[in-house]
Design an enzyme around this catalytic site. Structure first.
Site, PDB file in Angstrom:
ATOM      1  N   CYS A  15       0.906  -1.156  -0.020  1.00 24.65           N
ATOM      2  CA  CYS A  15      -0.021   0.045  -0.064  1.00 24.65           C
ATOM      3  C   CYS A  15       0.748   1.280  -0.042  1.00 24.65           C
ATOM      4  O   CYS A  15       0.589   2.249  -0.962  1.00 24.65           O
ATOM      5  CB  CYS A  15      -0.693   0.122   1.348  1.00 24.65           C
ATOM      6  N   TYR A  16       1.698   1.531   0.995  1.00 23.76           N
ATOM      7  CA  TYR A  16       2.816   2.533   0.942  1.00 23.76           C
ATOM      8  C   TYR A  16       3.545   2.619  -0.291  1.00 23.76           C
ATOM      9  O   TYR A  16       3.545   3.776  -0.790  1.00 23.76           O
ATOM     10  CB  TYR A  16       3.765   2.570   2.047  1.00 23.76           C
TER      11      TYR A  16
END
Length: 326
Positions: free
Chosen positions: A155-156
């Protein structure tokens, strides 16, 4: 019509992906699976997530018989499982000829030497790893279509790389500085003290040691300083990134670099206007906003995504649709 099996469907990401695939006219769900020792086996998905009451599917244990049934019936398998679990399942299903979309980190690094340090295991399947493609959908579509082993990004990294990759040729050797805040769902569904209602607060974690740092650096081709933060909200990521651009770079150069997304329907780019998490929650979109100071050469770009959608489930769906040309 493509038939998709979802393993790890009881977690936030697996359940979100189930809802997305259930709504797709050209996809069907072969089955939802959890581990054989899961307390959720045999439960309807709607018992865990009442908002999905329209999905009449039950969580089945991933037995050997279930695996054989998946191979016989499914076109692809999605793994929303722990890294060490995906390591083996991905290799096995790949060997059976299925397309594999792995949401863990077990196949994101091409270098086997990275896994003991960042994931705590030796990678046992270098021949499968060699076939894996990093599933950053807006950048690797051709490769995603051509392989059956897709490592869906973290996600990051999705938020950070979507912001940074257009700038790659403009960067100096100075490390980009990424400060990113994620909602509590990024920590998973399992009960933990630091994510409980009374304990959760805005705080950095994994400082100078988070496994997403080398993932971002590898895909960008440049080292970065990455500091993740736990936010006191449910969903979403906001990454604020500061970079130094080469001398002589103009605002027009930056605008031209970001024009790479002009034909990308899920990425919105704005100059001098910055995104907020609420605008992307429950959507597959990424919103970027940037500002450049020509005098100092510093640029700040902010990237907002939903960590469970663009940061996981909806990007997996993007990869599925790219792979099967849907």
């Amino acid at each position: 019509m493509k038939n998709i099996a979802i393993i790890g469907a009881s977690g936030y990401t697996g359940a979100q992906l189930t809802a997305l695939i259930h709504a797709e006219a050209e996809l069907t769900i072969q089955g939802l699976y959890v581990s054989e020792n899961s307390l959720d086996k045999g439960k309807p998905l709607a018992d865990l997530y009442p908002s999905y009451s329209h999905i009449a599917l039950t969580l089945s244990p991933l037995s050997e018989d279930a695996k054989a049934k998946i191979v016989a019936e499914a076109d692809a398998v999605v793994l929303a499982t722990e890294h060490s679990v995906s390591l083996h399942l991905a290799a096995w299903f790949y060997s059976q000829g299925l397309a594999v979309f792995d949401l863990s980190g077990a196949y994101r690094f091409s270098d086997v030497a990275q896994y003991p340090k960042w994931y705590g295991f030796e990678h046992e399947y270098p021949e499968v790893l060699a076939k894996a493609v990093y599933g950053l959908a807006e950048w690797n579509a051709k490769e995603i279509a051509a392989t059956k082993m897709i490592a869906v990004p973290g996600c990051y990294p999705t938020a950070s790389l979507t912001a940074l990759k257009p700038l790659a040729s403009l960067l100096t050797s100075a490390y980009p500085v990424i400060n990113a805040v994620s909602g509590v769902t990024g920590a998973g569904r399992k009960a933990q003290l630091h994510t409980s209602f009374c304990e959760v607060s805005l705080t950095p974690y994994g400082v100078l040691g988070h496994r997403h740092q080398p993932e971002i650096a590898t895909q960008l081709g440049q080292e970065v300083i990455f500091t993740p933060h736990l936010g006191n909200f449910k969903r979403g990521i906001l990454a604020t990134i500061t970079v130094q651009l080469k001398p002589g770079t103009t605002t027009a150069d930056v605008a031209a670099a970001y024009s790479v997304y002009d034909q990308a329907p899920l990425v919105t780019v704005k100059h001098n206007q910055f995104p907020k998490v609420d605008d992307v929650v429950l959507t597959p979109n990424c919103h970027l906003g940037w500002k450049f100071d020509e005098n100092s050469g510093y640029l700040v770009v902010a990237s907002a995504i939903d960590n469970l959608m663009k940061g996981a489930a909806s990007q997996a769906l993007q990869c599925i649709k790219i792979h099967f040309n849907l």
